[in-house]
Motif scaffolding. Structure first.
Motif, PDB file in Angstrom:
ATOM      1  N   ILE A   7       8.985  -5.427  -2.737  1.00  0.00           N
ATOM      2  CA  ILE A   7       8.025  -4.754  -3.622  1.00  0.00           C
ATOM      3  C   ILE A   7       7.623  -3.370  -3.127  1.00  0.00           C
ATOM      4  N   THR A   8       8.155  -2.940  -2.001  1.00  0.00           N
ATOM      5  CA  THR A   8       7.804  -1.636  -1.445  1.00  0.00           C
ATOM      6  C   THR A   8       8.166  -0.539  -2.445  1.00  0.00           C
ATOM      7  N   ALA A   9       7.197   0.281  -2.795  1.00  0.00           N
ATOM      8  CA  ALA A   9       7.425   1.369  -3.756  1.00  0.00           C
ATOM      9  C   ALA A   9       8.292   2.458  -3.133  1.00  0.00           C
ATOM     10  N   THR A  10       8.894   3.256  -3.987  1.00  0.00           N
ATOM     11  CA  THR A  10       9.779   4.321  -3.527  1.00  0.00           C
ATOM     12  C   THR A  10       9.295   5.686  -4.017  1.00  0.00           C
ATOM     13  N   PRO A  11       9.652   6.713  -3.291  1.00  0.00           N
ATOM     14  CA  PRO A  11       9.399   8.065  -3.783  1.00  0.00           C
ATOM     15  C   PRO A  11      10.288   8.341  -5.002  1.00  0.00           C
ATOM     16  N   PRO A  12       9.966   9.285  -5.838  1.00  0.00           N
ATOM     17  CA  PRO A  12       8.747  10.087  -5.807  1.00  0.00           C
ATOM     18  C   PRO A  12       7.560   9.297  -6.368  1.00  0.00           C
TER      19      PRO A  12
ATOM     20  N   HIS B 123       3.035  10.438  -1.722  1.00  0.00           N
ATOM     21  CA  HIS B 123       3.036  11.847  -1.308  1.00  0.00           C
ATOM     22  C   HIS B 123       1.719  12.265  -0.648  1.00  0.00           C
ATOM     23  N   LYS B 124       0.596  11.667  -1.060  1.00  0.00           N
ATOM     24  CA  LYS B 124      -0.707  12.022  -0.481  1.00  0.00           C
ATOM     25  C   LYS B 124      -0.720  11.890   1.036  1.00  0.00           C
TER      26      LYS B 124
ATOM     27  N   SER C  11       0.823  -1.206   0.000  1.00  0.00           N
ATOM     28  CA  SER C  11       0.000   0.000   0.000  1.00  0.00           C
ATOM     29  C   SER C  11       0.861   1.263   0.000  1.00  0.00           C
ATOM     30  N   LEU C  12       0.670   2.057  -1.029  1.00  0.00           N
ATOM     31  CA  LEU C  12       1.407   3.317  -1.136  1.00  0.00           C
ATOM     32  C   LEU C  12       1.012   4.275  -0.014  1.00  0.00           C
ATOM     33  N   HIS C  13      -0.226   4.185   0.424  1.00  0.00           N
ATOM     34  CA  HIS C  13      -0.680   5.040   1.527  1.00  0.00           C
ATOM     35  C   HIS C  13      -0.002   4.641   2.833  1.00  0.00           C
ATOM     36  N   ASN C  14       0.183   3.348   3.061  1.00  0.00           N
ATOM     37  CA  ASN C  14       0.917   2.896   4.250  1.00  0.00           C
ATOM     38  C   ASN C  14       2.352   3.411   4.223  1.00  0.00           C
ATOM     39  N   ILE C  15       2.992   3.321   3.071  1.00  0.00           N
ATOM     40  CA  ILE C  15       4.367   3.794   2.934  1.00  0.00           C
ATOM     41  C   ILE C  15       4.435   5.282   3.279  1.00  0.00           C
ATOM     42  N   GLY C  16       3.551   6.058   2.706  1.00  0.00           N
ATOM     43  CA  GLY C  16       3.526   7.501   2.977  1.00  0.00           C
ATOM     44  C   GLY C  16       3.256   7.816   4.430  1.00  0.00           C
ATOM     45  N   SER C  17       2.360   7.069   5.045  1.00  0.00           N
ATOM     46  CA  SER C  17       2.045   7.289   6.463  1.00  0.00           C
ATOM     47  C   SER C  17       3.241   7.001   7.357  1.00  0.00           C
ATOM     48  N   VAL C  18       4.001   5.963   7.033  1.00  0.00           N
ATOM     49  CA  VAL C  18       5.184   5.636   7.831  1.00  0.00           C
ATOM     50  C   VAL C  18       6.251   6.722   7.649  1.00  0.00           C
ATOM     51  N   PHE C  19       6.376   7.268   6.453  1.00  0.00           N
ATOM     52  CA  PHE C  19       7.282   8.402   6.260  1.00  0.00           C
ATOM     53  C   PHE C  19       6.862   9.580   7.143  1.00  0.00           C
ATOM     54  N   ARG C  20       5.582   9.848   7.185  1.00  0.00           N
ATOM     55  CA  ARG C  20       5.085  10.981   7.971  1.00  0.00           C
ATOM     56  C   ARG C  20       5.328  10.779   9.463  1.00  0.00           C
TER      57      ARG C  20
END
Length: 177
Positions: free
Chosen positions: A58-63, A68-69, A34-43
């Motif tokens: 398989i974890t996606a990377t920025p950008p 970003h959402k 989940s891209l949203h999970n990844i972003g939330s952990v960054f936050r």
């Protein structure tokens, strides 16, 4: 009581964040879909001045606009690195005297509320796939496994929620040593 305005929150800019002393915690996300999970952990990592994030498998990377959402710019502040192999990351961390713990439900896990930390040590926390969890291969290479006590019927938390709970608990323990 009065709600604080954004201008009163004493927020760091990107340069101040990069120069700030970091919390000695590293987060490893392995096979997070989940891209949203990844972003939330960054936050969350930004909020607690986490030292670094490793993205594996398989974890996606920025950008990425979906990351970003939820990250809201934290991908620009928190240091991160992509490494395909979780085993490689664990080996690298251990070579650098980092204590590596999976966050998972296993035999002989340490309940989060019982987990003791040591002053002047660095910790890495591995969070695994939303369905399969942390791989058995990774668990076997870790120094231990931390489990979040859960009393309801599901015994399952979203990865971003799990990361928030564990990071907060370790941060609290580190700042009261």
């Amino acid at each position: 009581m009065r709600k604080l305005a954004n201008s009163e929150l004493d927020r760091k800019n990107i340069d101040e964040f990069k120069q700030a002393e970091k919390t000695p915690i590293i987060i490893v996300m392995d096979d997070i879909r989940s891209l949203h999970n990844i972003g939330s952990v960054f936050r969350t990592s930004d909020a607690f001045l986490i030292d670094k994030i490793y993205l594996c498998g398989i974890t996606a990377t920025p950008p990425n606009k979906e990351i970003h959402k939820t990250a809201l710019g934290a991908t620009d502040t928190v240091t991160w690195e992509y490494v395909q192999s979780i085993s490689e990351v664990i080996e690298k961390l251990k070579q650098n005297n980092v204590f590596v713990y999976a966050v998972e439900q296993v035999e002989n896990s340490i309940m989060l509320n019982d987990f003791q930390i040591e002053k002047n040590k660095k910790y890495a926390l591995i969070f695994g796939n939303e369905v399969k969890g942390v791989s058995q291969e990774a668990i076997e290479k870790c120094d231990g496994v931390i489990e979040i006590p859960q009393l309801g019927t599901k015994h399952s938390l979203n990865i971003s929620v799990s990361a928030g709970i564990v990071v907060w608990d370790l941060f609290r323990k580190l700042t009261t040593l």
